[in-house]
Write a protein that holds these residues in place. Structure first.
Motif, PDB file in Angstrom:
ATOM      1  N   ALA A 166      49.984  35.448  39.023  1.00 36.06           N
ATOM      2  CA  ALA A 166      49.484  34.523  40.048  1.00 36.06           C
ATOM      3  C   ALA A 166      48.033  34.144  39.764  1.00 36.06           C
ATOM      4  N   HIS A 167      47.639  33.006  40.309  1.00 38.54           N
ATOM      5  CA  HIS A 167      46.217  32.660  40.420  1.00 38.54           C
ATOM      6  C   HIS A 167      45.782  33.296  41.735  1.00 38.54           C
ATOM      7  N   VAL A 168      44.893  34.263  41.662  1.00 39.70           N
ATOM      8  CA  VAL A 168      44.580  35.060  42.848  1.00 39.70           C
ATOM      9  C   VAL A 168      43.256  34.624  43.465  1.00 39.70           C
ATOM     10  N   VAL A 169      43.331  34.272  44.742  1.00 40.92           N
ATOM     11  CA  VAL A 169      42.122  33.994  45.511  1.00 40.92           C
ATOM     12  C   VAL A 169      41.916  35.170  46.450  1.00 40.92           C
ATOM     13  N   ARG A 183      36.598  40.370  40.970  1.00 44.36           N
ATOM     14  CA  ARG A 183      36.895  39.596  39.746  1.00 44.36           C
ATOM     15  C   ARG A 183      37.322  40.545  38.631  1.00 44.36           C
ATOM     16  N   ALA A 184      36.686  41.700  38.550  1.00 46.68           N
ATOM     17  CA  ALA A 184      37.057  42.678  37.513  1.00 46.68           C
ATOM     18  C   ALA A 184      38.493  43.166  37.712  1.00 46.68           C
ATOM     19  N   LEU A 185      38.953  43.169  38.957  1.00 45.00           N
ATOM     20  CA  LEU A 185      40.337  43.608  39.236  1.00 45.00           C
ATOM     21  C   LEU A 185      41.354  42.493  38.993  1.00 45.00           C
ATOM     22  N   GLY A 186      40.870  41.262  38.800  1.00 41.02           N
ATOM     23  CA  GLY A 186      41.809  40.175  38.498  1.00 41.02           C
ATOM     24  C   GLY A 186      41.717  38.965  39.398  1.00 41.02           C
ATOM     25  N   ALA A 187      40.798  38.972  40.366  1.00 44.51           N
ATOM     26  CA  ALA A 187      40.676  37.795  41.240  1.00 44.51           C
ATOM     27  C   ALA A 187      40.126  36.621  40.428  1.00 44.51           C
ATOM     28  N   ASP A 188      40.765  35.462  40.563  1.00 44.10           N
ATOM     29  CA  ASP A 188      40.275  34.262  39.881  1.00 44.10           C
ATOM     30  C   ASP A 188      39.172  33.590  40.693  1.00 44.10           C
TER      31      ASP A 188
END
Ligand code: NAP
Length: 316
Positions: A166-169, A183-188
Motif C-alpha cells: 500500500a501507499h501508506v499515509v 517514515r522509517a517504518l514505511g509511511a509514505d
C-alpha cells in the motif's frame, strides 16, 4: 508468584503484589513469562474507564493480554508445544505475572533467539493491525490511511500495510515528534490529520475515533472501507448533513466496527507475526521497557498520553 494486580485502592487501579500460581486446565500450557506488554485499553480499564458492555475484572485479577515466555509445563492432553518452547500468548487477563496458564489455541511459537520482550508486543497490537487491515481487503497499490499512527496498533499497521504494497499515509497529532520514525517504518506520508490529505484514500484504519474518524471517512474514495479500531480520543462521532449521502463524495463507502476478541483462531497469526519479528521484517521495538517494580511508571505514562508505542515489562 509476583504480578500486576487490579486494586481499586491504588492510584492507577493497579498494584504489584503476590498472588496464587495459576493451575493449567486440560488443553492449557503453563508458561514461565519473561516479558509482558501493556495496552492502553487495559490500563484505562483498571483506572476506571470501563467501556459500555464491559465489566471491570474483579479485584486481584492479574492485568494484561500480552505475554511471552517459555513453556514450563506442556498441556496434559498432548496438544500444544513441548516444555522449553518459546511462545507468545494472548488472553483477556493474566499476562503481567511470572506464570501464565494459557489455552494452546491462544499462543504462537516464537523462533528461538527472538527477544521475548519484542514478541510480547504482538498479541493485541500486532493481531489487531493485521486483522483490521484484512477487513479493508487487498492493499497492493491502494492508498491506506492509518490514524493514531504513533501508538501500538498504529506502528504495526503502518509496517504491515507498507509490506502489503500500500501507499501508506500515517496521521499523528505530532508529526514533528513521530514523523521520522513513522517514515522509517514505511509511511509514505506523515500528516497531522485526515483533513490534510491531498487525495482520497481507499481504506482507513482508525485508532482515534471522534472528529478524526469523521474526517477520515470524508477522505474515503468510493467503495472504500474505514475500520473503526480504537476510540483513543474519547469523543463521539458527529457526521455532518450530507456526509453519508454516498453521492459524488464517494459511493458505497463503509464504516465497520472491529473487536479483536471476536476474531478467533489466533495461533497461526501469532506464529507468523513472531516469525516476522525474527526475520527482522517487523519492528517490534518497545517505547518503554522496565521491570515489574517500575511498571507503575509505564501505566502512568500510558494514562497520561506521554508514552507512544508499546511498554514492555520484563519478568525474571
Ligand atoms: N477494537 C479492538 O479490538 C482493539 C484492539 C486493540 C486496540 N484497540 C483500541 O485502539 C486504540 C489504539 O490502541 P493502541 O494500543 O495503539 O493505543 P495507543 O498506543 O495509546 O495509541 C493511540 C494513539 O492514538 C492517538 N491519539 C490521538 N488523539 C488522542 C487522544 N485524544 N488521546 C489519546 N490518543 C490519541 C495517539 O497517536 P498520535 O499522537 O500519533 O495521534 C496515540 O498514540 C485504543 O483506543 C485501543 O483501546 C481496539
Amino acid at each position: 508468584m509476583r504480578a500486576l494486580l487490579f486494586d481499586r485502592s491504588a492510584e492507577t487501579g493497579l498494584r504489584v503484589g503476590e498472588t496464587a500460581d495459576p493451575v493449567p486446565g486440560p488443553g492449557e500450557v503453563l508458561v514461565r513469562v519473561r516479558a509482558a506488554s501493556l495496552n492502553f485499553g487495559e490500563v484505562a480499564l483498571a483506572a476506571g474507564a470501563v467501556p459500555a458492555g464491559m465489566d471491570r475484572p474483579p479485584e486481584e485479577t492479574v492485568l494484561g493480554s500480552d505475554a511471552a515466555g517459555t513453556v514450563q509445563q506442556a498441556a496434559t492432553d498432548g496438544s500444544g508445544p513441548p516444555v522449553g518452547t518459546p511462545v507468545v500468548t494472548f488472553g483477556l487477563v493474566g499476562a503481567v505475572a511470572e506464570l501464565r496458564a494459557v489455552p494452546v489455541v491462544l499462543l504462537g511459537v516464537v523462533p528461538s533467539g527472538v527477544d521475548l520482550g519484542a514478541a510480547s508486543t504482538l498479541p493485541v497490537a500486532g493481531l489487531t493491525a493485521l486483522r483490521a487491515l484484512r477487513r479493508i481487503g487487498p492493499l497492493l497499490g491502494r492508498r491506506i490511511l492509518v490514524t493514531g499512527a504513533s501508538g501500538g496498533v498504529g506502528r504495526f499497521a503502518v509496517q504491515l500495510a507498507s509490506r502489503a504494497g500500500a501507499h501508506v499515509v500515517a496521521t499523528t497529532s505530532d508529526p514533528a515528534a513521530h514523523g521520522d520514525a513513522l517514515r522509517a517504518l514505511g509511511a509514505d506520508e506523515v500528516l497531522p490529520g485526515p483533513g490534510a490529505l491531498s487525495e482520497p484514500v481507499d481504506g482507513v484504519l482508525d485508532q482515534v475515533g471522534g472528529r478524526v474518524l469523521v474526517e477520515a471517512f470524508r477522505a474515503l474514495r468510493e467503495h472504500g472501507t474505514l475500520v473503526a479500531v480504537g476510540h483513543s480520543s474519547g469523543e463521539g462521532e458527529a457526521f455532518g448533513f450530507g456526509d453519508l449521502f454516498g453521492n459524488d463524495g464517494g459511493h458505497d463507502r463503509s464504516v465497520v466496527t472491529f473487536f479483536l476478541g471476536a476474531t478467533g483462531d489466533f495461533g497461526p497469526d501469532l506464529t507468523w507475526l513472531a516469525g516476522q519479528v525474527g526475520s527482522g521484517a517487523l519492528d517490534a521495538e518497545p517505547a518503554w521497557r522496565g521491570g515489574l517494580d517500575d511498571a507503575g511508571d509505564a501505566v502512568t505514562a500510558l494514562l497520561g498520553r506521554t508514552l507512544h508505542g508499546k511498554a514492555v515489562v520484563d519478568l525474571g
